[in-house]
Design an enzyme around this catalytic site. Sequence first.
Site, PDB file in Angstrom:
ATOM      1  N   ARG A 232       2.414  -0.990  -6.493  1.00 60.73           N
ATOM      2  CA  ARG A 232       2.486  -1.461  -5.118  1.00 60.73           C
ATOM      3  C   ARG A 232       1.536  -2.637  -4.925  1.00 60.73           C
ATOM      4  O   ARG A 232       0.407  -2.640  -5.430  1.00 60.73           O
ATOM      5  CB  ARG A 232       2.114  -0.343  -4.119  1.00 60.73           C
ATOM      6  CG  ARG A 232       3.249   0.631  -3.844  1.00 60.73           C
ATOM      7  CD  ARG A 232       4.373  -0.038  -3.082  1.00 60.73           C
ATOM      8  NE  ARG A 232       5.554   0.792  -2.935  1.00 60.73           N
ATOM      9  CZ  ARG A 232       6.597   0.804  -3.762  1.00 60.73           C
ATOM     10  NH1 ARG A 232       6.577   0.044  -4.829  1.00 60.73           N
ATOM     11  NH2 ARG A 232       7.635   1.569  -3.532  1.00 60.73           N
ATOM     12  N   GLU A 261       5.154  -9.584   0.664  1.00 58.22           N
ATOM     13  CA  GLU A 261       6.412  -9.888  -0.015  1.00 58.22           C
ATOM     14  C   GLU A 261       7.478 -10.271   1.010  1.00 58.22           C
ATOM     15  O   GLU A 261       7.547  -9.678   2.088  1.00 58.22           O
ATOM     16  CB  GLU A 261       6.882  -8.673  -0.818  1.00 58.22           C
ATOM     17  CG  GLU A 261       5.946  -8.294  -1.949  1.00 58.22           C
ATOM     18  CD  GLU A 261       6.455  -7.138  -2.794  1.00 58.22           C
ATOM     19  OE1 GLU A 261       7.607  -6.683  -2.574  1.00 58.22           O
ATOM     20  OE2 GLU A 261       5.726  -6.681  -3.681  1.00 58.22           O
ATOM     21  N   HIS A 282       9.190  -8.153  -7.716  1.00 58.70           N
ATOM     22  CA  HIS A 282       9.412  -6.738  -7.407  1.00 58.70           C
ATOM     23  C   HIS A 282      10.712  -6.232  -8.025  1.00 58.70           C
ATOM     24  O   HIS A 282      11.563  -5.651  -7.344  1.00 58.70           O
ATOM     25  CB  HIS A 282       9.415  -6.515  -5.891  1.00 58.70           C
ATOM     26  CG  HIS A 282       9.024  -5.110  -5.516  1.00 58.70           C
ATOM     27  ND1 HIS A 282       8.247  -4.829  -4.426  1.00 58.70           N
ATOM     28  CD2 HIS A 282       9.292  -3.910  -6.087  1.00 58.70           C
ATOM     29  CE1 HIS A 282       8.074  -3.512  -4.317  1.00 58.70           C
ATOM     30  NE2 HIS A 282       8.693  -2.936  -5.333  1.00 58.70           N
TER      31      HIS A 282
END
Length: 310
Positions: A232, A261, A282
């Site tokens: 994360r 993000e 990601h």
Amino acid sequence: MADIVITEFMDEAAVSRLSQSYDTLYDSKLVDDPAALHGHLASAKALIVRNRTQVREALIGMGPKLKVVGRLGVGLDNIDVEACRTRSIRVIPATGANDLSVAEYVITAALMLFRGAWLRSSEVAGGAWPRQSMMGRELAGKTIGLVGYGSIAREVAWRAHMMGMTIVAYDPYLAADHPGWQITRNVSLDAVLELGDVISLHTPLTEATRNMVNADALGKMKPDAVLVNAARGGIVDEAALAEALTDGRIGGAALDVFESEPLSADQGAKFVGLSNLILTPHIAGVTEESNERVSHLIADKVLEVLGAPV
């Protein structure tokens, strides 16, 4: 009006299965159109998201018929689980479905950073022939340190073990008699940082883990160790990491997740020019195969909650 609203990308075959039973709206760009999303929620019984859709109390309140939120992944930091619980809305992550993809990402990133050759094709094509500077190192015989030892970390551990690595891990929440410890030494966080040639993060983002890997933690790592974060964003202090990489205080890093993000050009500026760094958007848990597994698992669970259409 749609019974099921899907705001981010999902395997088309899984979407088709949902559509056979319920009126389904699938728009992978809906996450970037809040006004449209809010309008569609009025009739929705199920909402399916990935990590970018912020399922907070205000958004939940716009879905008076919501029964279930399906998460195409495992982390729930973008979902207000307590607000959903208050409304008796089931929250279902795709637990286990992308473990393999993330584990392969971690091992691949470690191999790339250790070898140091894979991102320098242009030099070879240009005739530089830099053999000595591209020799790199092997993973075999090295130590991998895992911060968190859940199911994904254990998948990493088995692969590292098969490659001849020693494994140490820190996880105060995993029982000492768990079978996963058979190949892994249970140590403190400081010991993981100090012993690891590769440090891989596998914790959720909480107040306790936010900026866990800060300047102090980076200072405890070996000067040639590499850091991999496919867990994360926010666990790593990105400014401190960029500074450590720039100064050569650690050997390299791979980041698949970021505090904010998508990563903007301004936010990414601190990483520009760092040759010992791999950045990906990601996608550690997203492969063609894992997308199918995750999507069909969530489709199954959503249909189970909604039941047979009336």
